[in-house]
Write an enzyme that holds these catalytic residues in place. Sequence first.
Site, mmCIF file in Angstrom:
data_model
loop_
_atom_site.group_PDB
_atom_site.id
_atom_site.type_symbol
_atom_site.label_atom_id
_atom_site.label_comp_id
_atom_site.label_asym_id
_atom_site.label_seq_id
_atom_site.Cartn_x
_atom_site.Cartn_y
_atom_site.Cartn_z
ATOM 1 N N LYS A 170 -13.522 13.947 -4.082
ATOM 2 C CA LYS A 170 -12.984 13.144 -2.990
ATOM 3 C C LYS A 170 -13.858 11.915 -2.822
ATOM 4 C CE LYS A 170 -12.156 13.995 1.866
ATOM 5 N NZ LYS A 170 -11.809 15.137 2.684
ATOM 6 N N VAL A 224 -8.415 11.890 -3.353
ATOM 7 C CA VAL A 224 -8.943 13.001 -4.135
ATOM 8 C C VAL A 224 -8.472 12.887 -5.579
ATOM 9 C CG1 VAL A 224 -9.154 15.501 -4.274
ATOM 10 C CG2 VAL A 224 -8.799 14.414 -2.058
ATOM 11 N N ASP A 248 -7.989 19.894 11.997
ATOM 12 C CA ASP A 248 -6.812 19.423 11.268
ATOM 13 C C ASP A 248 -6.224 20.538 10.400
ATOM 14 O OD1 ASP A 248 -4.829 17.704 10.555
ATOM 15 O OD2 ASP A 248 -6.055 16.432 9.259
ATOM 16 N N GLY A 252 -9.953 9.329 2.498
ATOM 17 C CA GLY A 252 -10.305 9.052 1.122
ATOM 18 C C GLY A 252 -9.240 9.564 0.178
ATOM 19 N N LEU A 294 -5.010 13.416 -7.067
ATOM 20 C CA LEU A 294 -4.432 14.677 -6.596
ATOM 21 C C LEU A 294 -3.805 14.492 -5.217
ATOM 22 C CD1 LEU A 294 -7.289 17.146 -7.551
ATOM 23 C CD2 LEU A 294 -5.033 17.042 -8.581
ATOM 24 N N GLY A 295 -4.384 13.614 -4.433
ATOM 25 C CA GLY A 295 -3.835 13.415 -3.095
ATOM 26 C C GLY A 295 -4.595 12.330 -2.373
ATOM 27 N N GLY A 333 -5.821 11.147 1.549
ATOM 28 C CA GLY A 333 -5.933 11.517 2.945
ATOM 29 C C GLY A 333 -6.366 10.313 3.737
#
Length: 795
Positions: free
Chosen positions: A538, A522, A632, A520, A514-515, A517
């Site tokens: 995650k 996800v 953040d 880590g 999904l993404g 960062g």
Amino acid sequence: MAIVLELTTLATMERLLTLFFYISVFFLPFPDAYAQSNQNMSLGTTLLSSSPNNSYWASPSGHFAFGFYPIGSGQFLVGIWFNKIPEKTLVWSANRDQPVKNGSTILLTIDGWVGFTDSQGQQNWIYNGSDRVNSGSMLDTGNLVLVSSNTSVIWQSFEYPSDTLLPGQNLAQEITLYSNHMDGDYRTGRFTLVLQSDSNLVLYPTNRRFIFPNGAYYWTGTDGTKSPVYLVFNQTGAIYLLSSTNHIISIISSHLVNTTEDYYQRVTLDSDGFFRQYSRQKSPDSSLSWTVVSTTPSNKSACGIPGVCGYNGYCVLDQDQKAKCLCPDKFSYLDPSYPFSGCKKDFITGCEGYTPSNYSMVELQDVDWPNGDYEMLTTDKESCKDACMKDCNCDLAVYRVSFCYKKRLPWLDGRQDRTIGLRALIKVANGNEQLKIAKQQQRSLIMVSEFLIGFSAIIFLLSLVVIACILKKRAGYPRVPSSVEPIEINPISNLIPFKYKHLFDATNGFKDILGRGSFGTVYKGVLDLGHQFEIAVKQLNKVVEKGEKVFRTELSVIGQTHHKNLVQLLGFCDESDHRLLVYEFMHNGTLADFLFSSIRPSWGERVELALGIARGITYLHEECRAPIIHCDIKPQNVLLDKFNIPKIADFGLAKLLQHDQTRTDTDIRGTRGYVAPEWFRNVSITAKVDVYSFGIMLLEIICCRKRMDLGQDDERQVILSDWVYDRFCEGKVHMLIEGEDEALGDLEQVVRMVKVGLWCIQDDPSMRPSMKIVILMLEGIIEVDQPPSSYVSAR
Ligand SMILES: *[C@@H]1O[C@H](CO)[C@@H](O)[C@H](O)[C@H]1NC(C)=O
Ligand SMILES: *[C@@H]1O[C@H](CO)[C@@H](O)[C@H](O)[C@H]1NC(C)=O
Ligand SMILES: *[C@@H]1O[C@H](CO)[C@@H](O)[C@H](O)[C@H]1NC(C)=O
């Protein structure tokens, strides 16, 4: 004859009414066998509690009945119930607090009034308004309607609910549901649901309306919506708030149930304070029963209602997910017939002649009294026990992941809480000696307990008051929560410890990314919990040095956050060197994608987004047990659920809270462009860094433009905040939202939001408002001053 005798004593108007009542009964022919009849009730109809054939009126299909509902010991309620199933579930009552004895009569008088007399002849009106009733009917929907001679409905039970709504029964503003006292005890209980005139649907303890703070434990936060609004319970079982323009403004439950032909449905404010939706097959088979379809508040974890068990008791959910109250060992119920009353200890404690050896510490696994600690230590469990033992003030210590919270009696809001390694350590007297002393004191104990029983409501509410303080509502504002949004207060953390293998399978071997960062990656996953439940997992990169401790502290801190505008952490995996966090899955992606795509979200949606995010940050800063600085905040870290409710995500590992709110290391945390200038200076870091980031993001939300757009020809337009500031100073705010009719029509709000944004990005942290003030300003509750000209480019 009785009536004649009565006549001689009649003096007042009130008694005259009684006379009419009797005349109507006695001088009209008695229709018989109404229980089975499908005809409408006409003038002069009576129902008799003493007559089995004529004690109720069934709807044409027989599903519902209106009449005398036996509640045992020869008593009856005048009510409406499901008549074809063995449970005969009561859905409405006219006299829940005053049952009548056998010998009572329900009647529709020739004067067009409807009421009932008790066995003493005392009458109670259900309807005695100025329009005369011509007939009444028990409809198949469960609605009892009274109609006038021109067939217009002049009264219906659907408009006067007790504790239950049926499909098609909509709740109008200022109509209240009251829970029952206990299951099977239909007296008015301790909880209320009301759709307020400010359009907020609120759950709180009875009698707390207009009292500040009122201890509300659920609200939709829809106040300020243009009235009027209805709570709709539709035929397929969806429950939502509907505006007068037929827009769904808040969904309470969207669990659609099986077809109405085969299933009964109801939604009831239960005696334990939960608003539950039920369905049941229509078959009269007694092996079937009502099953719960949805629960509000929808805390997946245990008893979400603070103070439900009174003092010293603790709440567990039984196998039907109903709240049940227990007392710790050597404690007993204040009122044995009413376990919700709280518990008293059967021994004495206190500092007078305190001898630690007379006591021992008893462990209670997974039970927490989350509030009212007077001291917190960082230690291991044994030292936590010792510390409490040595301290004559300490009656209880709650130990959770290396934190030891010392508490004194009375303890509030106890409940089972299956977080990682949580234990209540309770100090109890060892032997009979203490109990004997207690006996001597019994008199005063009894007095105390009588006092407590007598004022149990007040005590219960006091405990709520304590909790309600976290809500920090606008001072002096007597209404139920308005500036704050639906927090399910008392965040109960109920994190699930997952096995690595389980998550590996759920994510299909960590395939669907999904993404990514900085900490880590996800992945999307699906858990099979009877139904398919989507999750985001995650997987943290190799955890850094202090990893272990950080991970645990984070879990215990973040696991406790529970707010509509924060992504909910569901569980974790902590197995050899695997560190994973499991979140609810957010269907509509990130705020960044939503804002910066080719189709702009509507102005109204953007205003709501800004408010929601502000509420989430406020919660982190001010309403958690320990304040959390996100560090953040940016559109990539705000996710949207199915209903586009913004949820702040990634308030995770590296951005750990600081108890003293100052900087302990020198790493700059956050993302360039959203990072507050003080990160680059040698000054302390406070929650104001989030305010700064929020300010930048707010400008992005207003303009649907990224904070930096290198495609702009004019250099002053590249940096969004510069551009906004210039337009604001020139008095040309409308240029920010060119071509958006909705926003242009709401220019006052646009200007207000721009001003708030500019205040938030002030260079000097002390000039920036707190997030709570930001909310009040965004809502227009407090005026926003002109931002100062000390603006420094956010380049
Ligand atoms: C009974 O009352 C209902 C509702 O007012 C009406 O629709 C129906 O026609 C009536 N039935 C009879 C038989 O009068
Ligand atoms: C009830 O509401 C839900 C959600 O809006 C909708 O999907 C469903 O079709 C509605 N059912 C009826 C019978 O109107
Ligand atoms: C709906 O019906 C299906 C099968 O007929 C059954 O398995 C399921 O439990 C029902 N759901 C509810 C909420 O009653």
